[in-house]
Scaffold this active site. Sequence first.
Site, PDB file in Angstrom:
ATOM      1  N   ARG A  78     112.247  -8.370   9.822  1.00 29.06           N
ATOM      2  CA  ARG A  78     112.803  -8.388   8.468  1.00 29.06           C
ATOM      3  C   ARG A  78     113.524  -7.094   8.100  1.00 29.06           C
ATOM      4  O   ARG A  78     112.972  -6.001   8.225  1.00 29.06           O
ATOM      5  CB  ARG A  78     111.697  -8.669   7.452  1.00 29.06           C
ATOM      6  CG  ARG A  78     112.188  -8.802   6.011  1.00 29.06           C
ATOM      7  CD  ARG A  78     111.076  -9.279   5.115  1.00 29.06           C
ATOM      8  NE  ARG A  78     110.707 -10.645   5.433  1.00 29.06           N
ATOM      9  CZ  ARG A  78     109.483 -11.133   5.302  1.00 29.06           C
ATOM     10  NH1 ARG A  78     108.506 -10.359   4.927  1.00 29.06           N
ATOM     11  NH2 ARG A  78     109.231 -12.403   5.581  1.00 29.06           N
TER      12      ARG A  78
ATOM     13  N   HIS B 274      99.085   3.025   9.483  1.00 34.92           N
ATOM     14  CA  HIS B 274      99.647   1.833  10.131  1.00 34.92           C
ATOM     15  C   HIS B 274      98.818   1.347  11.318  1.00 34.92           C
ATOM     16  O   HIS B 274      99.030   0.240  11.811  1.00 34.92           O
ATOM     17  CB  HIS B 274     101.080   2.170  10.593  1.00 34.92           C
ATOM     18  CG  HIS B 274     101.908   0.988  10.955  1.00 34.92           C
ATOM     19  ND1 HIS B 274     102.248   0.676  12.262  1.00 34.92           N
ATOM     20  CD2 HIS B 274     102.482   0.035  10.191  1.00 34.92           C
ATOM     21  CE1 HIS B 274     102.999  -0.408  12.269  1.00 34.92           C
ATOM     22  NE2 HIS B 274     103.162  -0.824  11.044  1.00 34.92           N
TER      23      HIS B 274
ATOM     24  N   HIS C 183     105.673  -9.628  17.658  1.00 39.10           N
ATOM     25  CA  HIS C 183     105.335  -8.402  16.942  1.00 39.10           C
ATOM     26  C   HIS C 183     104.492  -7.460  17.801  1.00 39.10           C
ATOM     27  O   HIS C 183     104.184  -6.351  17.390  1.00 39.10           O
ATOM     28  CB  HIS C 183     104.574  -8.775  15.652  1.00 39.10           C
ATOM     29  CG  HIS C 183     104.386  -7.668  14.686  1.00 39.10           C
ATOM     30  ND1 HIS C 183     103.145  -7.106  14.425  1.00 39.10           N
ATOM     31  CD2 HIS C 183     105.270  -6.997  13.900  1.00 39.10           C
ATOM     32  CE1 HIS C 183     103.278  -6.155  13.521  1.00 39.10           C
ATOM     33  NE2 HIS C 183     104.549  -6.061  13.184  1.00 39.10           N
TER      34      HIS C 183
END
Length: 727
Positions: A409, A596, A439
């Site tokens: 995205r 993250h 991913h």
Amino acid sequence: MTEPNYSDPKYFWNRELSWVDFNDRVLEEARDRDNPLLERVKFLGITQSNLDEFFNVRVASLKKMESVGYEKPDASGMTPKQQLEGLSEKIHLQTDKQYTTLNRSLLPKLADYGIRILKPDELSTPQLAYIDDFFHNELAPVLTPMAFDVSRPFPFFANDSLNIAIQLIRPDETKKKNKEKSFAAVPVPGMFPRVIKLPSANNEFILLEDIIKYFVNELFIGSEIKETATFRVMRDMDMDVAEEDASDLMKEIQRQLKKRERGKALKLDYESSMSKYLRKTLIKHLHLTEADVYAVKGPLDLTFLSKLVKQVTGHKDLLYPPFTPYEPELFKDNNLFDLISQRDLFLNLPYDSFDPVVDFVREGAEDPQVLAIKMTLYRVSSQSPIITYLKKAADNGKQVTVLVELKARFDEKNNVHWAQELEKAGCHVIYGLVGLKTHCKLTLIVRREEDGIKRYMHMSTGNYNDKTAKGYTDMGLFTANVEMGIDASNIFNMLSGFSEPPYFHKLVIAPIALRQFIYDKIDAEIQNVKDGKRGFIQMKMNSLSDAGMISKLYEASHAGVEIHLLVRGICNLKVGIPGISDTITVHSIVGRFLEHSRIYYFWADGEEETYLSSADLMTRNISRRVELLFPILQPDIQHQVMRLYTLLWSDNVKTRVLQPDGSWDRVDRRGLVKLDAQEYQADHAKEIADYLITPTDETAKTTFENEHRFIPLMKPDDSLDESGDQK
């Protein structure tokens, strides 16, 4: 005794409203007086970019559901219509808080240091002469005034573009007794910097739109300008790629990119001083409702603040101290393949340097013994050194296979570019599986050695992006484990062909097996508690929203398993529900670096199993993406990963603790030694990395662990001073 219904909607927070709470935690960093002033300004800008993306995608999705009458409730029992209503109320309050922070706190404090954003009527004579020259010689030729009347349609305003709405009386109306008002607009051109530094000895600036407003009469000669007001439109930017119908996915992505720019309007930001006439004109022709419009008291689109900070000179004291990632000498002086063949190696980004990852690909490209390089790319930087070395590897005759995720995205355009570049260089480029985003973060290098073919791998929780590696916390592993190597080969065969491996030895893949794997690990902890043993789970992730996973965690809590969760962003799980979640504690850390990394730990009756992953516990990750979860098998690295988890869990500066009412409270530090886990890792990156790289030195290990103990948390508390800043 009847088993509770762990899927009861009353046990879940709404996903979208939880995201707004996360953005509010980012906003708290802009209000925190302990943060350097210019960093606070940057945090405020981040809240805006976060909110913009949220509207472009999440609000867009809810709007589509509402438009087709979709009424199925989410896990929390809210329909799309109810979610949109809740979001409008909550985001209006957050927007007010953003501008209160800007106007009452940040701008006055910046002015104390001589950093000012000026209006034209505040400029000195030399500064007025400067903007006059800039407007007439550079800006005016580019500007396009757009009128709206019976002969001209209402203008199209692109997503996220800044525009100036104008109420005027046209030349043919000026002599009439009953003058009619007209609408016009001037788009603020994006090719010029929005923040213009003014000629002076100080840090004085003016915004591009204020220069245009000052000279706007010259764009409508003969008309009487009654009013000018800035506005901005946010549009639906979510892509709808029908992969099954697209013979060429890359062409379909490119087509959707062009189409996306003209998506439906979702939100209107406008200056609070705008008249009813201009406001109603925009709402009517953009087909918006009152719930979709946001009046702001200050400059629109606060993302300009990061550009402002970059132009400020002479105030390094108002920023975080410079930080240089640490790279152990071991990596600098040795061949990586030799090192990895001896033992696994661990990287803790951004405290450790990302260079060894780049070097891994570079050495693979240059080493004559390397036969093949296979890699997944989800997000890479605009000038990626990894791309350079992959192209070099192909040029050197290696078999190079790269999976480029075209559907990443807002990185689609960049990834299409790199896919084309890699194909031109002779790399075999693949785009993953139909209906699934890829991913996972995986690199496999195949090398011919004296004793045969050997596989070397790098696996990570984060992207192969040298830019974000400086600001995101991620963990990565280099290994030559034979079974993992076989699994890695099978993953690439699955992605590039029709291979369906019957099983994997060590690696766990979504959507094939990751959900059930974690369910099984949680069930094992439940069984241990039932057998009178300890049950303990520790997890770290960006977001926790999958209803099945949350229900399974409730089941474990109900059984008596102790659960610690570090969740940076969205969290749909509720804590403190008697008999359901009273053994679950949730922390969130928002600080200098974006947390993250994903860690999944299970006590396993004392065997202590630790896994790292590219996956959050979100439905999209578990069920609609190719994700990777990999075990940490080397004891010293496992020990280190969990020490880092303990450090983060013990943070009492940037941690917020989820409360039963859904609020997030800061930790009460009374009686505690201050511990900012991110600052600690930055300050001690060398000691932490060297401790891990010399595992045989037991004296050094004992000394390090004695000197670097972590302080446990006490009860949470949250308080603000009178100005609205965080204490």
